[in-house]
Design a protein around this motif. Structure first.
Motif, PDB file in Angstrom:
ATOM      1  N   MET A  48      45.222  40.101  37.310  1.00 24.37           N
ATOM      2  CA  MET A  48      44.884  41.510  37.551  1.00 24.37           C
ATOM      3  C   MET A  48      46.067  42.273  38.133  1.00 24.37           C
ATOM      4  SD  MET A  48      40.968  41.370  39.017  1.00 24.37           S
ATOM      5  CE  MET A  48      40.911  43.146  39.212  1.00 24.37           C
ATOM      6  N   TRP A  58      41.276  40.069  32.405  1.00 24.52           N
ATOM      7  CA  TRP A  58      41.547  40.385  33.811  1.00 24.52           C
ATOM      8  C   TRP A  58      42.746  41.311  33.958  1.00 24.52           C
ATOM      9  CZ3 TRP A  58      37.382  39.601  36.199  1.00 24.52           C
ATOM     10  CH2 TRP A  58      36.574  38.514  35.914  1.00 24.52           C
ATOM     11  N   ASN A  83      40.703  35.285  28.627  1.00 24.96           N
ATOM     12  CA  ASN A  83      40.505  35.587  30.042  1.00 24.96           C
ATOM     13  C   ASN A  83      41.695  36.338  30.616  1.00 24.96           C
ATOM     14  OD1 ASN A  83      38.109  34.445  31.800  1.00 24.96           O
ATOM     15  ND2 ASN A  83      38.368  33.029  30.075  1.00 24.96           N
ATOM     16  N   ILE A 110      42.881  34.671  38.673  1.00 24.55           N
ATOM     17  CA  ILE A 110      42.367  36.004  38.334  1.00 24.55           C
ATOM     18  C   ILE A 110      43.109  37.114  39.082  1.00 24.55           C
ATOM     19  CG2 ILE A 110      40.356  37.530  38.589  1.00 24.55           C
ATOM     20  CD1 ILE A 110      38.596  35.184  37.719  1.00 24.55           C
TER      21      ILE A 110
END
Length: 404
Positions: free
Chosen positions: A210, A335, A331, A206
């Motif tokens: 990001m 993110w 996902n 993650i």
């Protein structure tokens, strides 16, 4: 987060891409009469289309790469890396053409800024937001030029949708025989994105995902404003971003190709080193028109690093989560988009040096957790590598028999 798996399951990758691209056209049309009443709804539509578009694209490339690797007797991860490299070569080149068009269109209006030494003292990491915004940004382009630019962008979007709708092969067609036996229910597809977070590798990735949003947000928002516009004037922004896009485009192809020789870990470390060097330079450098070459060199280096983040992170998701591609790429988009939102969200009230320290912190955390994922994968690597080699040998045998 939830929409991509459902749309891909129901419509297939091709028509999900087509429908999502139409959302981008809607946003371009909304800008013709720019106001709260047109931009807010079309921005919402754009957001709805963004995640399915990228998830379907990544799923399409991963399936196509693995399918070709099986027929050609190659390792799937190598071909997938190359496919993402080719895609981002073409995708990032859009930054060249888009910025070149805008620079040429807006260049028809004299827009040269006379920047004082007082303003230059506030450029860069010592950003003085109020002075920069008031003194270094002259009057904007005429409404006619804005309409010309929007017309070019909207026409390009419509042409792109037609090309994809007519010429792109529906890749899910050859899989239907296997899918008839067990079609996932609506709710299982809907919740698949949530269940993906039960995978520890997904959670560890993650921050890295990001970071892609953070670093792109910094260059597009803060570098162009607090370095380029502040010290050179707004008329240089397009040309600087062309340099970024050009380096990004060429590097995407290059890194996608050499990853089969170097491995992804080496490339991720290289990307981190390049970004780290740029961040330190941004913190120490005092932008001045005399340093003209530096304004173009730094985004070029940043573009090389971004090429690694884009090609290798997308390929990494496709390789690690091959059985749950739609949920994994949903996902990924979630993110990465959150990284963009945070980067642009704090851009108006934090100074540039604080933003740089935030980007640096996220980079360090991302790399530590990424290396953790590589460590976890290395435990299974002997078995995985042997299976892949066996599969490659079988594929090569089948390919030779087919030729005979």
């Amino acid at each position: 987060m939830f929409l991509p798996p459902i749309l891909i399951q129901k419509l297939g990758c091709k028509w999900t891409i087509v429908g999502s691209m139409c959302c981008y056209i809607a946003y371009s049309l909304g800008n013709f009469a720019a106001s709260w009443y047109t931009l807010i709804p079309t921005s919402f539509i754009l957001g709805l289309g963004g995640a399915p578009l990228w998830s379907a694209k990544c799923t399409y490339l991963t399936i196509a790469g693995n399918s070709y690797a099986e027929k050609a007797g190659k390792l799937g991860r190598d071909v997938v890396n190359q496919y993402f490299g080719i895609f981002f070569l073409i995708f990032q080149s859009s930054g060249i053409w888009g910025n070149l068009i805008s620079s040429l269109v807006f260049g028809q209006t004299p827009n040269k800024a006379n920047i004082s030494e007082a303003v230059l003292a506030c450029c860069g990491a010592a950003d003085c937001i109020n002075i920069t915004a008031d003194d270094s940004n002259p009057s904007g382009p005429t409404q006619t030029l804005i309409y010309i630019l929007l017309g070019i962008y909207t026409g390009s979007g419509v042409f792109a949708v037609i090309l994809v709708a007519v010429f792109l092969d529906p890749i899910s067609a050859h899989q239907k025989e296997n899918e008839v036996k067990r079609t996932p229910s609506f709710w299982s597809t809907f919740l698949a994105t949530f269940w993906q977070l039960k995978d520890i590798r997904q959670c560890l990735l993650i921050p890295l995902t990001m970071y892609s949003g953070f670093e792109q947000g910094f260059l597009a928002g803060d570098y162009t404003k607090s370095y380029v516009t502040c010290a050179l004037g707004i008329n240089f922004v397009g040309y600087v971003m062309i340099c970024f896009a050009g380096a990004n485009s060429l590097s995407s192809m290059f890194f996608g190709k050499i990853s089969q020789f170097t491995g992804r870990n080496v490339l991720f470390v290289l990307g981190a080193v390049l970004n780290l060097a740029c961040i330190i330079t941004f913190l120490l450098w005092k932008p001045h028109p005399k340093h003209l070459a530096v304004f173009f060199i730094l985004p070029a280096i940043w573009g090389m690093a971004d090429a690694i983040w884009q090609t290798q992170t997308n390929a990494l998701y496709g390789i690690l989560f091959e059985k749950h591609k739609e949920a994994a790429f949903a996902n990924y988009r979630l993110w990465e988009s959150l990284g963009f939102v945070i980067a642009f969200g704090y851009s108006t009230f934090l100074s540039v040096n604080v933003k740089l320290y935030i980007v640096l912190t996220v980079l360090v955390v991302s790399m530590v957790l990424y290396e953790t994922v590589e460590y976890l994968e290395s435990k299974n690597s002997p078995r995985t590598d042997s299976l892949e080699k066996e599969k490659k040998a079988e594929s090569q045998q089948n390919a030779q028999q087919t030729q005979l």
